[in-house]
Design an enzyme around this catalytic site. Structure first.
Site, mmCIF file in Angstrom:
data_model
loop_
_atom_site.group_PDB
_atom_site.id
_atom_site.type_symbol
_atom_site.label_atom_id
_atom_site.label_comp_id
_atom_site.label_asym_id
_atom_site.label_seq_id
_atom_site.Cartn_x
_atom_site.Cartn_y
_atom_site.Cartn_z
ATOM 1 N N LYS A 1 -24.240 0.604 -42.060
ATOM 2 C CA LYS A 1 -23.998 2.012 -42.420
ATOM 3 C C LYS A 1 -23.664 2.849 -41.186
ATOM 4 O O LYS A 1 -23.500 4.054 -41.278
ATOM 5 C CB LYS A 1 -25.250 2.601 -43.069
ATOM 6 C CG LYS A 1 -25.725 1.911 -44.311
ATOM 7 C CD LYS A 1 -26.969 2.653 -44.838
ATOM 8 C CE LYS A 1 -27.660 1.893 -45.939
ATOM 9 N NZ LYS A 1 -29.002 2.426 -46.201
ATOM 10 N N HIS B 1 -30.668 -18.040 -22.113
ATOM 11 C CA HIS B 1 -31.457 -18.556 -23.233
ATOM 12 C C HIS B 1 -32.761 -19.090 -22.623
ATOM 13 O O HIS B 1 -32.983 -20.296 -22.563
ATOM 14 C CB HIS B 1 -30.671 -19.666 -23.926
ATOM 15 C CG HIS B 1 -31.175 -20.062 -25.281
ATOM 16 N ND1 HIS B 1 -32.409 -19.688 -25.759
ATOM 17 C CD2 HIS B 1 -30.596 -20.805 -26.261
ATOM 18 C CE1 HIS B 1 -32.578 -20.196 -26.968
ATOM 19 N NE2 HIS B 1 -31.482 -20.867 -27.302
HETATM 20 C C1 NCD Z 1 -27.898 -23.404 -27.900
HETATM 21 C C2 NCD Z 1 -27.511 -21.929 -27.929
HETATM 22 O O1 NCD Z 1 -27.601 -21.275 -28.969
HETATM 23 O O2 NCD Z 1 -27.155 -21.454 -26.869
HETATM 24 N N1 NCD Z 1 -28.500 -23.815 -29.088
HETATM 25 C C3 NCD Z 1 -29.850 -23.703 -29.219
HETATM 26 O O3 NCD Z 1 -30.408 -22.634 -29.169
HETATM 27 N N2 NCD Z 1 -30.558 -24.829 -29.348
HETATM 28 C C4 NCD Z 1 -26.800 -24.304 -27.488
HETATM 29 C C5 NCD Z 1 -25.490 -24.216 -28.198
HETATM 30 O O4 NCD Z 1 -25.331 -23.486 -29.185
HETATM 31 O O5 NCD Z 1 -24.586 -24.913 -27.753
#
Ligand code: NCD
Length: 299
Positions: free
Chosen positions: A80, A129
């Site tokens: 929205k 990550h």
């Molecule tokens: C990874 C990501 O999302 O970065 N996957 C995950 O979290 N296990 C690796 C990927 O997507 O290649």
């Protein structure tokens, strides 16, 4: 004190060891109540199988509850016209921590600046990550009993793979680690990023052929090409982990790892090898390490 986990650089070596210590105990008994009475929001703006469900499992195994939101870009008030910042503030009120995955690098930092609660970065675009790096690091630690003096290989999309960025940050925090980077043409790591790890003392060797992989490394970490981040560019995967390569260069104790999903980079013939971690230890450790991260955050 309020702690968010946006980058591996938010952690000291003592923090990482503490998380590994908790994860070791959860690997023996994956049931705890350190999240009793707590609600954790899982906001995933990008597709996810393992990270989303292992966080959900980790919260429940720790006695907490979840608010689970996949694809909020399409199904929440963002549709929205609500701003991302307002959305994060709202979920910060409803929950005690927010686990967030988002396609934009830097978005976890933005969220942690505005949220009134802790943010755990479950992947921000090509950025980082950190929880994946912790579970990968823990897998190596639990098998080799160390997180320093390691020699390992990382293969694939080193430019766009956020797991690689966090993993190298983790290795560069500990002494005497040496990494061989085998990259797909056009997907090698940015020189400035490489330089930053070298300055922290990580030894890095760039290689371009499978025949340059040294024998008997402690681990091989394969990654997929991040096609969703390449736009119209088409890049073919040239490095595939097969038994033939294992016979040539792996050692008895070399761990075969992948964050998953794999899309052809590891041949299924490798799956039954006891050194293959991607469909066993890495998955289990994902839950234990995420339980441990919550314990560390709320301590
Ligand atoms: C990874 C990501 O999302 O970065 N996957 C995950 O979290 N296990 C690796 C990927 O997507 O290649």
């Amino acid at each position: 004190m309020r702690k968010s986990l946006v980058s591996i650089d938010d952690l000291t070596t003592a923090d990482i060891k503490e998380i590994f210590k908790y994860a070791t105990s959860f690997s023996k008994n994956p049931q705890s109540n350190h999240l009793k009475g707590k609600i954790i929001s899982l906001l995933f703006f990008e597709p996810s199988s393992r990270t989303f469900s292992s966080f959900s499992a980790a919260v429940k195994r720790s006695g907490g509850q979840t608010i689970e939101y996949q694809n909020p870009g399409e199904t929440s008030s963002l549709k929205k016209g609500e701003t991302f910042e307002d959305m994060i503030k709202v979920f910060g009120v409803y929950s005690d921590a927010i686990v967030m995955r988002h396609p934009v690098a830097g978005s976890a930092k933005v969220a942690s600046d505005v949220a009134g609660t802790q943010i755990i970065n479950a992947g921000d675009g090509v950025g980082e990550h950190p929880t994946q790096a912790l579970l990968d690091g823990f897998t190596i630690f639990s098998k080799h009993k160390k997180i320093n003096n390691l020699k390992g290989l990382i293969v694939g999309d080193l430019k766009n793979g956020r797991t690689v960025h966090s993993l190298l940050r983790l290795f560069s925090k500990f002494k005497n680690n040496e990494i061989w980077l085998l990259s797909i043409k056009g997907l090698s790591m940015e020189p400035t990023e490489l330089e930053s790890y070298k300055q922290k003392g990580l030894k890095i060797n760039l290689i371009y052929k499978e025949t340059d992989i040294p024998k008997d490394l402690d681990f091989w970490y394969w990654t997929r090409i991040q096609t969703e981040r390449l736009g119209n560019k088409k890049i073919k995967n040239t490095f595939i982990l097969r038994n033939e390569l294992i016979h040539k260069s792996a050692g008895k104790r070399t761990l075969f790892m992948h964050p998953l999903p794999r899309v052809g980079e590891i041949s299924e013939e490798v799956d039954s090898d006891p050194r293959a971690m991607y469909l066993s230890e890495q998955l289990k450790n994902g839950v234990y390490v995420r339980m441990a991260i919550f314990k560390w955050i709320f301590k």
